[in-house]
Design a protein around this motif. Structure first.
Motif, PDB file in Angstrom:
ATOM      1  N   GLY A  92       0.815  -1.211   0.000  1.00 43.47           N
ATOM      2  CA  GLY A  92       0.000   0.000   0.000  1.00 43.47           C
ATOM      3  C   GLY A  92       0.851   1.263   0.000  1.00 43.47           C
ATOM      4  N   LEU A  93       1.902   1.278   0.849  1.00 47.26           N
ATOM      5  CA  LEU A  93       2.784   2.445   0.937  1.00 47.26           C
ATOM      6  C   LEU A  93       3.478   2.695  -0.397  1.00 47.26           C
ATOM      7  N   VAL A  94       4.089   1.644  -0.927  1.00 50.35           N
ATOM      8  CA  VAL A  94       4.859   1.790  -2.165  1.00 50.35           C
ATOM      9  C   VAL A  94       3.943   2.193  -3.325  1.00 50.35           C
ATOM     10  N   ALA A  95       2.784   1.494  -3.448  1.00 47.59           N
ATOM     11  CA  ALA A  95       1.872   1.794  -4.552  1.00 47.59           C
ATOM     12  C   ALA A  95       1.365   3.228  -4.459  1.00 47.59           C
ATOM     13  N   GLY A  96       0.967   3.642  -3.260  1.00 48.16           N
ATOM     14  CA  GLY A  96       0.397   4.970  -3.105  1.00 48.16           C
ATOM     15  C   GLY A  96       1.443   6.069  -3.260  1.00 48.16           C
ATOM     16  N   TYR A  97       2.655   5.817  -2.775  1.00 47.63           N
ATOM     17  CA  TYR A  97       3.662   6.875  -2.774  1.00 47.63           C
ATOM     18  C   TYR A  97       4.303   7.056  -4.136  1.00 47.63           C
ATOM     19  N   TYR A  98       4.697   5.961  -4.787  1.00 47.59           N
ATOM     20  CA  TYR A  98       5.416   6.093  -6.054  1.00 47.59           C
ATOM     21  C   TYR A  98       4.486   6.309  -7.242  1.00 47.59           C
ATOM     22  N   ARG A 150      -5.124  -2.005  -0.081  1.00 48.37           N
ATOM     23  CA  ARG A 150      -5.977  -1.050  -0.771  1.00 48.37           C
ATOM     24  C   ARG A 150      -6.307   0.153   0.118  1.00 48.37           C
ATOM     25  N   ILE A 151      -6.632  -0.124   1.368  1.00 52.14           N
ATOM     26  CA  ILE A 151      -6.989   0.969   2.275  1.00 52.14           C
ATOM     27  C   ILE A 151      -5.785   1.867   2.549  1.00 52.14           C
ATOM     28  N   ILE A 152      -4.610   1.252   2.786  1.00 46.28           N
ATOM     29  CA  ILE A 152      -3.406   2.034   3.067  1.00 46.28           C
ATOM     30  C   ILE A 152      -3.038   2.874   1.847  1.00 46.28           C
ATOM     31  N   ARG A 153      -3.159   2.277   0.645  1.00 45.62           N
ATOM     32  CA  ARG A 153      -2.814   3.010  -0.563  1.00 45.62           C
ATOM     33  C   ARG A 153      -3.653   4.285  -0.682  1.00 45.62           C
ATOM     34  N   SER A 154      -4.968   4.165  -0.494  1.00 49.47           N
ATOM     35  CA  SER A 154      -5.795   5.363  -0.687  1.00 49.47           C
ATOM     36  C   SER A 154      -5.498   6.401   0.399  1.00 49.47           C
ATOM     37  N   GLN A 155      -5.121   5.938   1.590  1.00 46.79           N
ATOM     38  CA  GLN A 155      -4.762   6.882   2.652  1.00 46.79           C
ATOM     39  C   GLN A 155      -3.453   7.596   2.311  1.00 46.79           C
ATOM     40  N   VAL A 156      -2.481   6.835   1.772  1.00 49.23           N
ATOM     41  CA  VAL A 156      -1.190   7.428   1.392  1.00 49.23           C
ATOM     42  C   VAL A 156      -1.414   8.504   0.320  1.00 49.23           C
ATOM     43  N   LEU A 157      -2.337   8.226  -0.604  1.00 45.26           N
ATOM     44  CA  LEU A 157      -2.601   9.185  -1.673  1.00 45.26           C
ATOM     45  C   LEU A 157      -2.977  10.558  -1.110  1.00 45.26           C
ATOM     46  N   THR A 158      -3.749  10.593  -0.022  1.00 42.86           N
ATOM     47  CA  THR A 158      -4.118  11.898   0.535  1.00 42.86           C
ATOM     48  C   THR A 158      -2.990  12.470   1.393  1.00 42.86           C
ATOM     49  N   ARG A 162      -0.048  16.416   1.388  1.00 40.36           N
ATOM     50  CA  ARG A 162      -0.054  17.431   2.449  1.00 40.36           C
ATOM     51  C   ARG A 162       1.241  18.231   2.431  1.00 40.36           C
ATOM     52  N   GLN A 163       1.159  19.428   3.060  1.00 39.32           N
ATOM     53  CA  GLN A 163       2.295  20.339   2.945  1.00 39.32           C
ATOM     54  C   GLN A 163       3.570  19.857   3.617  1.00 39.32           C
ATOM     55  N   PHE A 164       3.423  19.158   4.756  1.00 43.57           N
ATOM     56  CA  PHE A 164       4.659  18.771   5.461  1.00 43.57           C
ATOM     57  C   PHE A 164       5.503  17.793   4.654  1.00 43.57           C
TER      58      PHE A 164
END
Lengths: 279, 317
Positions: A92-98, A150-158, A162-164
């Motif tokens: 989830g992390l890798v898919a959402g971040y990259y 799937r849940i982690i990916r969509s959370q990573v997307l938001t 973010r600004q930080f």
């Protein structure tokens, strides 16, 4: 976290779980040590004062077996969930971040594992790999990770917009650092909620696997609730009217699965911003 | 694409993971001890193409698959029977069971979900939610056996197993259908108890999401009755997420069918899965798995089409 205490469902779930964990740990104190070959009595006895739930096909006390059965179900539930969380969170992390191609590939793989029928898949895996503790845990984890991914990916997307995150990148943080130090802590609460829900489904899956005769076998193996139910079924316990041999394992599976599910849904509603509106 | 992936996964599970089909085919002990046994083993390996390189086997597997050839079972009916031939007659039985069960589950789930979504937080909602959640947490093998015990054994109202009475051939067609429905009752009830939460909880949650929307306030303000608000404004929006959730439900249908068919002795694909697992017949098991996964993919495609039909935004476009 305090919000959770207001959720009666989640508190009830937590209490159920704590009771079962306590009974599993204190099993030797409550019913004595796990039955060995020397403790055999007459097989398939009806309930009596010495054996409140009767005896099983080998002449062991069913109550004792059921109390110890919780150990296996919980052990497999917790460890499979842990493995599934490592896998699901990483994907989830890798898919959402990259994003881009990486996301495409990983998301298709996630969808694929999400859709395949879990029971025949687990059966095939364990039938081929053998019924040892590690292979059972591995097989259950393989069918349990996609929802989390799937849940982690969509959370990573938001989170990554973010600004930080932008700030971190501006001061020169690398991708790995941002993922570990900034994104992971922000999705971690959701991982906990998913971990609890996954324990619930893992205990459930283990029960089916055992009922199909593919439960933990080998030296030192303890029978799980699914295996006890399987043996009661194959020894026609119900036709002999020995319903106290068959019913308890099923009731305990239901209670544990329900307990983890109630706690998990409660956690999810508190921790997942997308669901909070419902309260 | 998904189908291709499934077939590939299927091939690799059986081919790459440890385990040797010749062990199942040969009597225990004869495979590596005696001289004759080892000859036999080499002969079998050649006959089943196990000495070919893996790429050749992979291409062959797909060529066969495209022609509807799923391979040969290694144990079923003394071996040598094509997998497709074993699966085909059982598919219709399973489809009938799964169709009846899904219709009943969906209907009850939508009814319950509508009630508890509309009355959320009230005692009705709490009891429906708890009851469906408990049903969802119960393993289907346990529910079915307890139902058999109570309704076919202690109080013999329903038949314990099978799809028709022993003397069914003597009945007229209508009675035969009724007789079959009578036999399918307990299996379907098991299915409904363990799966109804899929639909009731999803509909409840999506209704809860719909009710605070502005158009619901408008509907109330213009004086529609509760029933009209629900039917004309809330339900058309709320039922779409239910369809999306059914994608996961179909995967569970397969698992439910496997257990229920075994326990109720219904000669379908599920029972075949159980048999194949018990005797470690991998070609048969992977064939069943392939058919089941294909079924799930097709069911999802149908759900997508329905989604398009039910969602006015997509329909107009």
């Amino acid at each position: 976290m305090l919000l959770l205490l207001h959720d009666k469902l989640a508190v009830a779930g937590l209490i159920i779980i704590l009771v079962f964990i306590f009974v599993s740990i204190a099993a030797p104190l409550l019913v004595g040590s796990y039955p060995t070959q020397f403790e055999r009595t007459t097989a398939l006895q009806p309930p009596s004062s010495a054996h409140p739930f009767g005896t099983d096909w080998q002449g062991f006390d069913v109550l004792k077996l059921v109390v110890y059965g919780g150990r296996v179900s919980l052990l497999i539930g917790f460890t499979s969930s842990l493995v599934a969380m490592l896998l699901g969170t990483t994907v989830g992390l890798v898919a959402g971040y990259y994003g881009r191609v990486t996301d495409q590939l990983l998301s298709r793989a996630t969808d694929f594992f999400l859709v395949i029928p879990w029971l025949p898949f687990v059966l095939i895996l364990v039938a081929i790999l053998g019924s040892t503790l590690p292979t059972i845990i591995f097989a259950i984890a393989i069918v349990s990770w996609p929802t989390t991914a799937r849940i982690i990916r969509s959370q990573v997307l938001t989170v990554k917009e973010r600004q930080f995150i932008e700030r971190a990148r501006a001061v020169g943080s690398g991708n790995g650092f941002i993922l570990r130090k900034h994104i992971l802590p922000n999705v971690m609460p959701l991982v906990w909620a998913e971990a609890v829900l996954t324990i619930s489904s893992a205990v459930f899956t283990e029960a089916f696997l055992s009922f199909f005769g593919l439960g933990w076998r080998g030296p030192g193996a303890v029978e799980s609730w699914g295996q006890i139910a399987n043996e009661a079924y194959t020894n026609l316990a119900l036709l002999r009217g020995l319903w106290l041999y068959f019913a308890p394992p099923g009731i305990f599976i239901t209670l544990v699965v329900l307990g983890f599910a109630m706690l998990g849904y409660g956690l999810e509603e508190v921790l997942n911003p997308a669901l909070r509106r419902r309260r | 694409m998904t189908v291709f992936l499934i077939a590939t996964l299927n091939f690799f599970i059986v081919q790459v993971l440890p385990g040797d089909p010749t062990r199942v085919l040969l009597p225990r002990g004869s495979s590596n001890v005696t001289q004759g046994g080892s000859d036999l083993r080499a002969q079998l390996t050649r006959q089943w193409g196990l000495d070919q390189p893996i790429t050749t086997r992979y291409v062959l597997y797909f060529a066969n698959l495209l022609q509807g050839n799923l391979g040969t079972t290694i144990t079923y009916q003394k071996g040598g029977m094509p997998v497709a031939g074993v699966i085909a007659p059982r598919l219709s039985t399973t489809l009938v069971l799964v169709g009846l069960a899904t219709a009943a589950t969906m209907w009850l789930g939508l009814v319950l979900g509508r009630i508890s979504g509309w009355r959320r937080g009230r005692p009705v909602d709490v009891s429906i939610t708890m009851a469906t959640l408990i049903g969802y947490s119960m393993p289907s093998f346990w529910v079915s056996l307890m139902l058999i015990y109570s309704l076919a054994f202690v109080v013999p109202v329903f038949p314990a197993f099978g799809v028709q009475s022993r003397n069914a051939a003597t009945f007229d067609p209508l009675t035969q259908v009724l007789d079959q429905l009578y036999h399918y009752f307990l299996p379907v009830v098991t299915f409904v108890i363990t799966n109804v939460a899929w639909f009731s909880l999803t509909l409840r949650n999506s209704l809860t999401d719909t009710l605070p929307e502005d158009y619901m306030l408008t509907a109330m303000a213009k004086g529609l009755t509760e029933r009209q608000q629900l039917r004309k404004h809330a339900m058309p929006n709320a039922r779409l997420p239910v369809l999306t959730a059914s994608a996961l439900y179909f995967g569970w249908v397969v698992s439910g069918a496997i257990v229920i068919e075994e326990v109720f002795n219904i000669p379908g694909l599920g029972q075949l899965t159980w048999d194949a697992t018990r005797v470690r017949d991998f070609p048969l098991l992977s064939g069943v798995f392939l058919v089941a996964t294909l079924g799930v993919v097709v069911a999802n495609a149908i759900a997508d089409l329905l989604y398009m039909y039910l969602d006015p935004r997509v329909r107009e476009a």
